[in-house]
Motif scaffolding. Structure first.
Motif, PDB file in Angstrom:
ATOM      1  N   GLU A  47     -10.608   1.649  -0.351  1.00 24.31           N
ATOM      2  CA  GLU A  47     -10.886   0.797  -1.523  1.00 24.31           C
ATOM      3  C   GLU A  47     -10.305   1.406  -2.800  1.00 24.31           C
ATOM      4  N   LYS A  88      -6.634   0.597  -2.898  1.00 25.91           N
ATOM      5  CA  LYS A  88      -6.471  -0.840  -3.191  1.00 25.91           C
ATOM      6  C   LYS A  88      -6.670  -1.106  -4.692  1.00 25.91           C
ATOM      7  N   ARG A  89      -7.730  -0.512  -5.222  1.00 26.42           N
ATOM      8  CA  ARG A  89      -8.021  -0.690  -6.659  1.00 26.42           C
ATOM      9  C   ARG A  89      -6.867  -0.150  -7.504  1.00 26.42           C
ATOM     10  N   GLU A 114      -3.743 -10.342  -1.424  1.00 25.56           N
ATOM     11  CA  GLU A 114      -4.762  -9.576  -0.683  1.00 25.56           C
ATOM     12  C   GLU A 114      -4.241  -9.212   0.705  1.00 25.56           C
ATOM     13  N   CYS A 171      -1.889  -0.993   2.788  1.00 24.95           N
ATOM     14  CA  CYS A 171      -2.892   0.086   2.879  1.00 24.95           C
ATOM     15  C   CYS A 171      -3.081   0.547   4.323  1.00 24.95           C
ATOM     16  N   LEU A 206      -1.612  -6.506   0.428  1.00 24.64           N
ATOM     17  CA  LEU A 206      -2.288  -5.283  -0.005  1.00 24.64           C
ATOM     18  C   LEU A 206      -2.933  -4.587   1.194  1.00 24.64           C
ATOM     19  N   VAL A 207      -3.630  -5.359   2.011  1.00 23.48           N
ATOM     20  CA  VAL A 207      -4.297  -4.811   3.195  1.00 23.48           C
ATOM     21  C   VAL A 207      -3.250  -4.274   4.173  1.00 23.48           C
ATOM     22  N   THR A 213      -3.758  -2.512  -7.365  1.00 25.08           N
ATOM     23  CA  THR A 213      -3.914  -3.767  -8.117  1.00 25.08           C
ATOM     24  C   THR A 213      -3.844  -3.545  -9.631  1.00 25.08           C
TER      25      THR A 213
END
Lengths: 192, 192
Positions: free
Chosen positions: B2, B5-6, B16, B23, B19-20, B9
């Protein structure tokens, strides 16, 4: 402009049309020997591609000592990335050591190019990475190598520039006296 | 994951789903205090994002002197860009100063991400640019600022890390003795 086009095609894939459009964002400028592209205190408003000549990028300390960060010759980029990116007064000077020619791109046009062509983003990602590697090596070398070793590295890094740079310039890059550069040069000449 | 991800962004725009997928290219690793992520002589096969803890990236000279290039804490990236990019033995060491956690990405997966998402190219272009600016500032500061000024800059650069780093670590970053760091700390404490 042909030099810039050739350089870009060796780095990234871009259609002829896009290549021309990107190159058209650059403005040519002639810089006479001993003139400055940038002086400390100014905000650096350009990123320059050297098509002819030689520049030194250096820092001048309050006591007047000069330390050369790097030399930029044909096919090199020259700017103060900190001043250019963060719009802050530069602590560097960029001086032409020969009559030179550059192609300049502004911050606005560079941002535009990033938006328009992902390949240009790649070009500058790769270029910035190389500059980072070079500066990191320079920092480590300053800590770990003798002046002789650093001189030899310098000759490898700037092949064929031996005759273009004076002992004083090379000394300001290596952080040693120019007398010491002469001494190293003589020692190497004797060995060969 | 997380935290990564933060971080992403806040830097670039990515769906999304993308992004996933990006990651998922990272592998988590725990690194115990005083353990090494990288030791000189090895080839650096990762770029690491710090999710917890603190690392020091340093060079050790043949005589045993250590010079810290930078510290990496939460939300920082840590690697030897030279070794990672050019697949050459590293001249740096990356040591955990606390029990730490990182997310690692390999060279192959990073290249894959560049091909797939132009936004990731942008992310690393911006990140590399920042690293270059930081290293250039560090080099200029070493030439032009007093130890006191560099200490104050350091505190601004690493706010809130005062209690995490010993005088010895800070001294190895500033290139001064740890006794001198104690002296500066006392002087500043008297002023406040």
């Amino acid at each position: 402009m042909e030099i810039l086009k050739r350089y870009i095609t060796t780095q990234v894939q871009l259609s002829e049309e896009d290549l021309v459009a990107f190159c058209n964002l650059f403005t040519p400028r002639q810089v006479r020997r001993k003139s400055y592209l940038l002086q400390d205190g100014e905000i650096c408003k350009f990123e320059a591609f050297v098509t002819n000549g030689c520049f030194r990028v250096y820092h001048s300390s309050p006591s007047g000592d000069e330390q050369v960060l790097y030399f930029a010759t044909e096919n090199w980029w020259v700017t103060d990335i900190d001043s250019f990116t963060n719009i802050r007064p530069s602590e560097l000077n960029i001086e032409a050591l020969e009559d030179s020619e550059v192609l300049l791109i502004s911050k606005k046009d560079k941002e535009l190019a990033y938006q328009q062509w992902p390949e240009i983003e790649r070009l500058f990602r790769i270029m910035t990475q190389r500059a980072l590697v070079a500066l990191q090596r320079r920092m480590i070398d300053n800590l770990s190598k003798t002046a002789d070793e650093r001189y030899i590295d310098f000759m490898e890094r700037y092949p064929g520039h031996y005759h273009r740079l004076s002992n004083v310039q090379i000394a300001a890059y290596l952080g040693i006296s120019h007398e010491f550069v002469s001494k190293i040069r003589r020692k190497i000449a004797r060995k060969n």
